[in-house]
Design a protein around this motif. Structure first.
Motif, PDB file in Angstrom:
ATOM      1  N   GLY A   1      -7.215  -8.176  -0.816  1.00  0.00           N
ATOM      2  CA  GLY A   1      -6.868  -6.412  -0.128  1.00  0.00           C
ATOM      3  C   GLY A   1      -5.837  -6.040  -1.391  1.00  0.00           C
ATOM      4  N   SER A   2      -5.285  -6.582  -2.028  1.00  0.00           N
ATOM      5  CA  SER A   2      -4.134  -6.010  -3.388  1.00  0.00           C
ATOM      6  C   SER A   2      -5.268  -5.993  -4.316  1.00  0.00           C
ATOM      7  CB  SER A   2      -3.101  -7.680  -4.229  1.00  0.00           C
ATOM      8  OG  SER A   2      -2.172  -8.043  -2.817  1.00  0.00           O
ATOM      9  N   TYR A   3      -6.010  -6.404  -4.233  1.00  0.00           N
ATOM     10  CA  TYR A   3      -7.477  -5.854  -5.260  1.00  0.00           C
ATOM     11  C   TYR A   3      -7.650  -4.755  -5.031  1.00  0.00           C
ATOM     12  CZ  TYR A   3     -11.652  -6.389  -8.371  1.00  0.00           C
ATOM     13  OH  TYR A   3     -12.737  -5.890  -8.880  1.00  0.00           O
ATOM     14  N   ILE A   4      -8.294  -4.455  -3.820  1.00  0.00           N
ATOM     15  CA  ILE A   4      -9.030  -2.911  -3.466  1.00  0.00           C
ATOM     16  C   ILE A   4      -7.731  -1.872  -3.978  1.00  0.00           C
ATOM     17  CG2 ILE A   4      -9.722  -2.008  -1.679  1.00  0.00           C
ATOM     18  CD1 ILE A   4     -10.609  -4.694  -0.177  1.00  0.00           C
TER      19      ILE A   4
ATOM     20  N   TYR B   1       0.911  -1.007   0.145  1.00  0.00           N
ATOM     21  CA  TYR B   1      -0.364   0.104  -0.124  1.00  0.00           C
ATOM     22  C   TYR B   1       0.681   1.339   0.197  1.00  0.00           C
ATOM     23  CZ  TYR B   1      -3.644   3.613   1.336  1.00  0.00           C
ATOM     24  OH  TYR B   1      -4.338   4.476   1.738  1.00  0.00           O
ATOM     25  N   VAL B   2       2.006   1.454   0.741  1.00  0.00           N
ATOM     26  CA  VAL B   2       2.534   2.542   1.002  1.00  0.00           C
ATOM     27  C   VAL B   2       3.585   2.711  -0.267  1.00  0.00           C
ATOM     28  CG1 VAL B   2       4.679   3.713   2.497  1.00  0.00           C
ATOM     29  CG2 VAL B   2       2.906   2.764   3.361  1.00  0.00           C
TER      30      VAL B   2
ATOM     31  N   ASN C   1      -7.553   2.770  -6.114  1.00  0.00           N
ATOM     32  CA  ASN C   1      -6.048   3.655  -6.476  1.00  0.00           C
ATOM     33  C   ASN C   1      -6.145   4.003  -4.683  1.00  0.00           C
ATOM     34  OD1 ASN C   1      -4.622   5.600  -7.241  1.00  0.00           O
ATOM     35  ND2 ASN C   1      -6.239   7.610  -6.931  1.00  0.00           N
ATOM     36  N   ALA C   2      -5.632   3.026  -4.269  1.00  0.00           N
ATOM     37  CA  ALA C   2      -5.234   2.745  -2.814  1.00  0.00           C
ATOM     38  C   ALA C   2      -5.761   3.482  -1.443  1.00  0.00           C
ATOM     39  CB  ALA C   2      -3.989   3.027  -2.456  1.00  0.00           C
TER      40      ALA C   2
ATOM     41  N   SER D   1      -1.902   5.768   4.001  1.00  0.00           N
ATOM     42  CA  SER D   1      -2.169   6.603   3.403  1.00  0.00           C
ATOM     43  C   SER D   1      -1.221   7.911   3.325  1.00  0.00           C
ATOM     44  CB  SER D   1      -3.566   7.423   3.597  1.00  0.00           C
ATOM     45  OG  SER D   1      -3.938   8.472   4.470  1.00  0.00           O
ATOM     46  N   LEU D   2       0.079   8.643   3.974  1.00  0.00           N
ATOM     47  CA  LEU D   2       0.666   9.546   4.411  1.00  0.00           C
ATOM     48  C   LEU D   2       1.761   9.773   3.426  1.00  0.00           C
ATOM     49  CD1 LEU D   2       0.032  11.147   7.730  1.00  0.00           C
ATOM     50  CD2 LEU D   2      -0.877  11.392   5.280  1.00  0.00           C
TER      51      LEU D   2
END
Length: 477
Positions: A400-403, A274-275, A408-409, A338-339
């Motif tokens: 999770g990877s699909y989401i 995600y990061v 767009n994360a 998300s930062l």
């Protein structure tokens, strides 16, 4: 009379019991350390070494995908190992199954260090790698379960939560050892690393096998199984018993694993992806990986601490505290991730794994064995752990990877996902009675079917109070 000649049914003195408890702790901890050392090391090598050495390089991207597929094969094999060895653990005993699983798991890991590469034998190389991974996963499917069951049945009743959690320190230690070993490997020149350096840690795992095997061979069978055997109460068909009377406990344990296993996977693996998606070219995977290492380091203390707390305050309240922590932590955690700040991400993973996940893992070590009756305990814990891992951990990676990819994360969707997992686990803790101090010689499960849906069952192994002189018999809920 030599120790090896002492009959399994012979009563233990206080000194003998203390010695056997120490042996059980060491045997279980070493097995856990080996399992997670190999698991973490294999994962670290998958995308950086195995994709290059074991697959054709005409399409590097597909070689990486194929390499990760071999990693996933181990997860597919684990439930089958849990089913077969869990059944055997209830029929022939906990000790001998743990001897077999350490040989299978460690032997396969050591064999990986000897495998020829694609350049040497072509497509035979990935085939051999898949076979080794299948054997490794097959043995691992019952290794962790056996360790927790053995320790729960050996531990003093009033300190069962603490002692049963000690083998899980091996999980943290194994992950740390793999991280350090892999870091040291990356210091080598790439040519030497790919030529022979990557083999060293896999071959070195043989030393852990020998030590764990030596200790297990000199360990007496768990007191509970000894009593089952002495009183002719060993189940002939533990699988049938489990699915006819043990389903309520199996369902409850399955639910309680959602936040612990799924949350762990999300924080330790998906958070890095995600990061990277958020930070893009500024992502530093090396810094991000420290979150996993620090979470494991914190876990060396929080796992046995939460296990000890469950002895004092009860399994459910401590387990629930961990799941509620993740429930409240989910949205702030993914917003902070998300930062795209690497050091904030490390702190999030360390906090979530070190305290949220591990405060469930600690009491779970004793709670799951306490949920099931003595005749199908090994199989019950194995099925609860391994089947839930496919759904919780396996689905977390895919979904999770699909989401991340399609949203767009979007941090809020990831927060919702973790919140759902934590909510399921929190609700599941209300499905079970308090199990702390439960008499592990009882034959029925802690969570029982309605009276008209179950057959008659003996309350506990007859005569156990007379022969288990070193282990007090606590009242059962």
């Amino acid at each position: 009379m030599a120790k090896s000649d002492v009959p399994e049914t012979a009563p233990m003195s206080e000194a003998e019991y203390a010695d056997q408890l120490k042996r059980a702790t060491l045997a279980s901890s070493l097995g856990s350390a080996l399992e997670y050392f190999d698991f973490a090391l294999y994962g670290l090598c998958t995308a950086l070494i195995f994709n290059t050495l074991f697959f054709p390089q005409d399409n590097p991207a597909m070689a990486t995908v194929a390499s990760f597929a071999t990693f996933g094969v181990g997860f597919i094999a684990r439930p089958f190992g849990g089913l077969i060895f869990g059944r055997l653990g209830d029929i022939i005993g906990r000790k001998w199954v743990l001897v077999v699983t350490i040989i299978l798991m460690g032997g396969a890991s050591t064999a990986i260090g000897f495998l020829p590469t694609y350049d040497s034998v072509g497509m035979l190389a990935p085939i051999l790698l898949v076979i080794a991974r299948l054997v490794q996963g097959f043995g691992a499917g019952a290794e962790q379960t056996g360790s927790s069951v053995l320790m729960a049945e050996y531990a003093p009743v009033k300190q069962r939560g603490f002692f049963a959690a000690l083998p899980y320190i091996g999980i943290q230690a194994g992950s740390l050892m793999a991280s350090v070993a892999f870091f040291l490997l990356t210091l080598m020149p790439e040519k030497q690393l790919l030529a022979w350096g990557w083999r060293i840690p896999f071959l070195a795992s043989f030393l852990l096998i020998l030590l764990a095997l030596f200790i297990r061979m000199h360990l007496r069978e768990s007191p509970t199984f000894v009593e089952l055997k002495a009183n002719d109460q060993v189940a002939e068909h533990p699988l049938k018993e489990l699915f006819s009377t043990g389903m309520p406990g199996l369902v409850a344990a399955f639910g309680m694993r959602m936040a612990e296993n799924g949350g762990s996977y999300m924080l330790q693996t998906l958070s890095m992806s995600y990061v990277v998606a958020v930070a893009g070219s500024n992502a530093d995977r090396g810094v991000l990986s420290w979150g996993v290492a620090l979470g494991a380091l914190v876990g060396l203390f929080t796992v046995p601490f939460s296990g000890a707390l469950s002895d004092r305050f009860g399994r459910r309240v401590i387990y629930r505290a961990g799941s509620v922590f993740l429930l409240l932590f989910a949205f702030p955690a993914w917003w902070l991730l998300s930062l795209g700040n690497h050091y904030i991400a490390v702190a999030v993973v360390t906090l979530g794994v070190g305290f949220g996940v591990n405060f469930m893992l600690g009491p779970q070590c004793a709670m799951f064995p306490e949920l099931f009756g003595a005749r199908h305990r090994y199989l019950g814990v194995a099925m609860a752990r391994e089947l839930s891992a496919v759904v919780a951990g396996g689905l977390a990676g895919v979904l999770g990877s699909y989401i991340i990819a399609v949203s767009n994360a979007n941090w809020m969707l990831m927060g919702v996902y973790m919140t759902v997992l934590a909510a399921v686990t929190t609700l599941s803790t209300f499905m079970v009675p308090e199990t702390a101090g439960r008499d592990l010689t009882r034959l029925e499960d802690a969570v029982r079917l309605p009276e008209n849906e179950r057959g008659d069952v003996t309350t506990r192994v007859p005569g156990v109070a007379d022969t288990l002189g070193y282990q007090s018999v606590a009242a059962s809920n």
